[in-house]
Each structure stands twice: as C-alpha cells, then as structure tokens.
Design a protein around this motif. Structure first.
Motif, PDB file in Angstrom:
ATOM      1  N   SER A 149       0.881  -1.314   0.060  1.00  0.00           N
ATOM      2  CA  SER A 149      -0.008  -0.035  -0.116  1.00  0.00           C
ATOM      3  C   SER A 149       0.835   1.189  -0.018  1.00  0.00           C
ATOM      4  O   SER A 149       0.765   2.267  -0.804  1.00  0.00           O
ATOM      5  N   HIS A 150       2.020   1.219   0.934  1.00  0.00           N
ATOM      6  CA  HIS A 150       2.506   2.645   0.775  1.00  0.00           C
ATOM      7  C   HIS A 150       3.559   2.560  -0.561  1.00  0.00           C
ATOM      8  O   HIS A 150       3.905   3.826  -0.831  1.00  0.00           O
ATOM      9  N   LEU A 151       3.987   1.578  -1.206  1.00  0.00           N
ATOM     10  CA  LEU A 151       4.723   1.596  -2.572  1.00  0.00           C
ATOM     11  C   LEU A 151       3.371   2.043  -3.430  1.00  0.00           C
ATOM     12  O   LEU A 151       3.853   2.905  -4.317  1.00  0.00           O
ATOM     13  N   GLN A 152       2.299   1.946  -3.362  1.00  0.00           N
ATOM     14  CA  GLN A 152       1.401   2.384  -4.332  1.00  0.00           C
ATOM     15  C   GLN A 152       0.945   3.808  -4.209  1.00  0.00           C
ATOM     16  O   GLN A 152       0.904   4.485  -5.035  1.00  0.00           O
ATOM     17  N   GLU A 153       0.993   4.296  -2.974  1.00  0.00           N
ATOM     18  CA  GLU A 153       0.979   5.429  -2.460  1.00  0.00           C
ATOM     19  C   GLU A 153       1.948   6.437  -3.096  1.00  0.00           C
ATOM     20  O   GLU A 153       1.791   7.549  -3.704  1.00  0.00           O
ATOM     21  N   LYS A 154       3.231   5.821  -3.112  1.00  0.00           N
ATOM     22  CA  LYS A 154       4.341   6.709  -3.480  1.00  0.00           C
ATOM     23  C   LYS A 154       4.464   6.843  -5.167  1.00  0.00           C
ATOM     24  O   LYS A 154       4.555   7.875  -5.575  1.00  0.00           O
ATOM     25  N   GLN A 155       3.920   5.674  -5.724  1.00  0.00           N
ATOM     26  CA  GLN A 155       3.600   5.691  -7.024  1.00  0.00           C
ATOM     27  C   GLN A 155       2.708   6.765  -7.366  1.00  0.00           C
ATOM     28  O   GLN A 155       2.790   7.271  -8.750  1.00  0.00           O
ATOM     29  N   MET A 156       1.438   6.595  -7.015  1.00  0.00           N
ATOM     30  CA  MET A 156       0.144   7.618  -7.080  1.00  0.00           C
ATOM     31  C   MET A 156       0.914   9.031  -7.005  1.00  0.00           C
ATOM     32  O   MET A 156       0.574   9.997  -7.718  1.00  0.00           O
ATOM     33  N   GLU A 157       1.551   9.244  -5.832  1.00  0.00           N
ATOM     34  CA  GLU A 157       2.007  10.756  -5.717  1.00  0.00           C
ATOM     35  C   GLU A 157       3.196  11.290  -6.957  1.00  0.00           C
ATOM     36  O   GLU A 157       2.994  12.323  -7.442  1.00  0.00           O
ATOM     37  N   GLN A 158       3.944  10.145  -7.331  1.00  0.00           N
ATOM     38  CA  GLN A 158       4.790  10.712  -8.389  1.00  0.00           C
ATOM     39  C   GLN A 158       4.100  10.682  -9.805  1.00  0.00           C
ATOM     40  O   GLN A 158       4.389  11.630 -10.282  1.00  0.00           O
ATOM     41  N   LEU A 159       2.978   9.896  -9.888  1.00  0.00           N
ATOM     42  CA  LEU A 159       2.179  10.161 -11.087  1.00  0.00           C
ATOM     43  C   LEU A 159       1.348  11.569 -10.975  1.00  0.00           C
ATOM     44  O   LEU A 159       1.339  12.380 -12.030  1.00  0.00           O
ATOM     45  N   GLN A 160       1.028  11.678  -9.861  1.00  0.00           N
ATOM     46  CA  GLN A 160       0.155  13.068  -9.457  1.00  0.00           C
ATOM     47  C   GLN A 160       1.106  14.349  -9.856  1.00  0.00           C
ATOM     48  O   GLN A 160       0.769  15.395 -10.611  1.00  0.00           O
ATOM     49  N   LYS A 161       2.589  14.167  -9.630  1.00  0.00           N
ATOM     50  CA  LYS A 161       3.630  15.144  -9.845  1.00  0.00           C
ATOM     51  C   LYS A 161       3.581  15.498 -11.008  1.00  0.00           C
ATOM     52  O   LYS A 161       3.598  16.388 -11.667  1.00  0.00           O
ATOM     53  N   GLN A 162       3.661  14.120 -11.806  1.00  0.00           N
ATOM     54  CA  GLN A 162       4.054  14.184 -13.344  1.00  0.00           C
ATOM     55  C   GLN A 162       3.094  14.924 -14.043  1.00  0.00           C
ATOM     56  O   GLN A 162       3.127  15.656 -15.083  1.00  0.00           O
ATOM     57  N   VAL A 163       1.632  14.489 -13.686  1.00  0.00           N
ATOM     58  CA  VAL A 163       0.500  15.076 -14.347  1.00  0.00           C
ATOM     59  C   VAL A 163       0.415  16.496 -14.191  1.00  0.00           C
ATOM     60  O   VAL A 163       0.202  17.337 -14.946  1.00  0.00           O
ATOM     61  N   LEU A 164       0.766  17.033 -12.832  1.00  0.00           N
ATOM     62  CA  LEU A 164       0.793  18.514 -12.571  1.00  0.00           C
ATOM     63  C   LEU A 164       2.035  19.200 -13.358  1.00  0.00           C
ATOM     64  O   LEU A 164       1.349  20.246 -13.674  1.00  0.00           O
TER      65      LEU A 164
END
Length: 137
Positions: free
Chosen positions: A112-127
């Motif tokens: 779950s923590h790994l998925q959260e980090k991946q989601m944050e990275q994707l959100q930063k890339q999208v932003l």
C-alpha cells in the motif's frame, strides 16, 4: 609357626559344569512363543495386582490404578492431561495463524505504501505536465 594343612582346601569346592551348546534355531523352533501357546495354551494378558481394595494394571511400563480410591483421581487426571494437550495444540495453531496474518498485514501495508508513492509520483508528473505551456507546431 607353620600350618601343616590348610583350613579350607580346594577339594571341597565343586567344579563348574561346562555350558551346553545348543543351536539357536532349535531353541527358537522348539521353545518359541507359538509353541508354548500350542502346547500349554498360555495366554499372557495384562499384569494385574490387587492389594486390599486397590487393583492396578501394568500397561506400557506404568502401573495404572483400576479400582479403589486412587483410580477415580487417576482417570480424572488422565482426562485433564488430554484436555490440556488439546488446548496446547489449539493454542499453537492459533499462534501460527496469528503470525501468518501479521506477515500478510505487513506485506499488504508495504504494498500500500509503495502504491501511494507511485500515485504521488504520477500526480506530480500530471501536475508538471499541465503547467508546461503547450507550443503550437
């Protein structure tokens, strides 16, 4: 002073007889337990001992009381020992299940923590990609 004749002499000691030699196969055939059962009809059962009002049975290298005041206590203790063993087995199984669940929870939490980090990275890339102005070609 010299003694003329010894008080105890060897002539009064009897000689030991020489041991007889018999083949083991003959002994096993002629004197085996099957032969004894056939000839004598012996049935060797459990060994029982009666002293007063107490009767005991010899089983698996242990004297077990069958009658008398001690037998009831012995039987109750035996039942309690079996129950304690059953509870210990159940407790060990529950400990194993608990350990497995903790391992599964730890693994799930890590994923779950790994998925959260991946989601944050994707959100930063999208932003970051939305902030960059697009140029016309």
């Amino acid at each position: 002073m010299k003694w003329g004749m010894p008080l105890f002499s060897n002539k009064f000691c009897p000689k030991k007889p020489t041991p007889r030699k018999v083949e083991l196969s003959v002994l096993n055939k002629e004197l085996g337990p099957e032969k004894a059962l056939q000839d004598l009809g012996l049935e060797i059962g459990p060994i029982r001992l009666k002293l007063g009002d107490q009767e005991s049975l010899f089983d698996n290298g242990e004297w077990l009381p069958e009658t008398g005041p001690v037998s009831g206590t012995h039987k109750e203790n035996h039942k309690l020992r079996q129950y304690v063993q059953q509870l210990e087995d159940e407790n060990n199984l529950l400990k194993l299940k608990y350990e497995i669940l903790l391992d599964m929870l730890t693994q799930t939490t890590a994923e779950s923590h790994l998925q959260e980090k991946q989601m944050e990275q994707l959100q930063k890339q999208v932003l970051n990609s939305s902030r960059i102005p697009r140029t016309k070609r």
